[in-house]
Write a protein that holds these residues in place. Structure first.
Motif, PDB file in Angstrom:
ATOM      1  N   GLY A   5      31.696  48.465  46.619  1.00 60.01           N
ATOM      2  CA  GLY A   5      32.205  47.549  47.626  1.00 60.01           C
ATOM      3  C   GLY A   5      31.237  47.467  48.799  1.00 60.01           C
ATOM      4  N   TRP A   6      31.437  46.476  49.633  1.00 57.33           N
ATOM      5  CA  TRP A   6      30.544  46.263  50.770  1.00 57.33           C
ATOM      6  C   TRP A   6      30.537  47.459  51.706  1.00 57.33           C
ATOM      7  CZ3 TRP A   6      30.997  41.750  54.801  1.00 57.33           C
ATOM      8  CH2 TRP A   6      29.738  41.450  55.315  1.00 57.33           C
ATOM      9  N   VAL A   7      31.689  48.057  51.919  1.00 57.38           N
ATOM     10  CA  VAL A   7      31.773  49.223  52.799  1.00 57.38           C
ATOM     11  C   VAL A   7      30.965  50.397  52.239  1.00 57.38           C
ATOM     12  CG1 VAL A   7      33.912  50.164  51.839  1.00 57.38           C
ATOM     13  CG2 VAL A   7      33.351  50.562  54.225  1.00 57.38           C
ATOM     14  N   CYS A  11      28.249  47.803  54.823  1.00 53.00           N
ATOM     15  CA  CYS A  11      28.308  46.370  55.147  1.00 53.00           C
ATOM     16  C   CYS A  11      26.930  45.815  55.492  1.00 53.00           C
ATOM     17  CB  CYS A  11      29.302  46.103  56.259  1.00 53.00           C
ATOM     18  SG  CYS A  11      30.992  46.576  55.837  1.00 53.00           S
ATOM     19  N   TRP A  35      30.264  38.982  49.567  1.00 50.22           N
ATOM     20  CA  TRP A  35      31.038  39.958  50.340  1.00 50.22           C
ATOM     21  C   TRP A  35      31.501  39.391  51.670  1.00 50.22           C
ATOM     22  CZ3 TRP A  35      27.263  44.283  48.715  1.00 50.22           C
ATOM     23  CH2 TRP A  35      27.828  45.057  47.704  1.00 50.22           C
ATOM     24  N   ASP A  38      34.624  37.656  50.807  1.00 49.22           N
ATOM     25  CA  ASP A  38      35.671  38.570  50.339  1.00 49.22           C
ATOM     26  C   ASP A  38      35.203  40.009  50.554  1.00 49.22           C
ATOM     27  OD1 ASP A  38      37.716  39.954  49.082  1.00 49.22           O
ATOM     28  OD2 ASP A  38      37.513  38.913  47.161  1.00 49.22           O
ATOM     29  N   PRO A  39      35.321  40.518  51.797  1.00 54.77           N
ATOM     30  CA  PRO A  39      34.769  41.844  52.126  1.00 54.77           C
ATOM     31  C   PRO A  39      35.369  43.007  51.332  1.00 54.77           C
ATOM     32  CG  PRO A  39      35.481  40.685  54.118  1.00 54.77           C
ATOM     33  CD  PRO A  39      35.910  39.867  52.945  1.00 54.77           C
ATOM     34  N   ASP A  40      36.551  42.819  50.747  1.00 58.35           N
ATOM     35  CA  ASP A  40      37.179  43.910  49.995  1.00 58.35           C
ATOM     36  C   ASP A  40      36.938  43.818  48.491  1.00 58.35           C
ATOM     37  OD1 ASP A  40      38.252  45.110  52.302  1.00 58.35           O
ATOM     38  OD2 ASP A  40      39.916  43.682  52.306  1.00 58.35           O
ATOM     39  N   ARG A  42      34.695  43.876  44.910  1.00 58.72           N
ATOM     40  CA  ARG A  42      33.764  44.875  44.391  1.00 58.72           C
ATOM     41  C   ARG A  42      32.895  44.264  43.293  1.00 58.72           C
ATOM     42  NH1 ARG A  42      34.829  49.720  46.334  1.00 58.72           N
ATOM     43  NH2 ARG A  42      33.687  50.863  44.742  1.00 58.72           N
ATOM     44  N   SER A  65      39.096  40.826  45.650  1.00 56.28           N
ATOM     45  CA  SER A  65      40.212  41.668  46.103  1.00 56.28           C
ATOM     46  C   SER A  65      41.525  40.974  45.754  1.00 56.28           C
ATOM     47  CB  SER A  65      40.112  41.910  47.606  1.00 56.28           C
ATOM     48  OG  SER A  65      40.175  40.688  48.308  1.00 56.28           O
TER      49      SER A  65
END
Length: 66
Positions: A5-7, A11, A35, A38-40, A42, A65
């Motif tokens: 994921g981005w985190v 980020c 990302w 849609d930051p969440d 994967r 996500s």
């Protein structure tokens, strides 16, 4: 296959190689743009070893996500 994921890559806004666990991941502008939308979500990673045995990964499929 592992996912990321981005985190997991802090980020990042930079294209290029990013260290993650025991591998280097090649991040392209298209993954960063995905990302941002849609930051969440994967990405599934395709992992291979280079000539020196280091793990190199490439995002290959996006899972949005829920």
């Amino acid at each position: 296959m592992p996912t990321i994921g981005w985190v997991d890559v802090d980020c990042t806004e930079r294209e290029g190689q990013v260290a993650y666990r025991d591998m280097m991941i090649s991040i392209r502008r298209s993954e960063i743009d995905t990302w941002r939308d849609d930051p969440d979500g994967r990405f599934k990673l395709a992992v291979r070893a280079d000539g020196e045995g280091r793990k190199i990964a490439e995002p290959v499929k996006f899972y949005p996500s829920l």
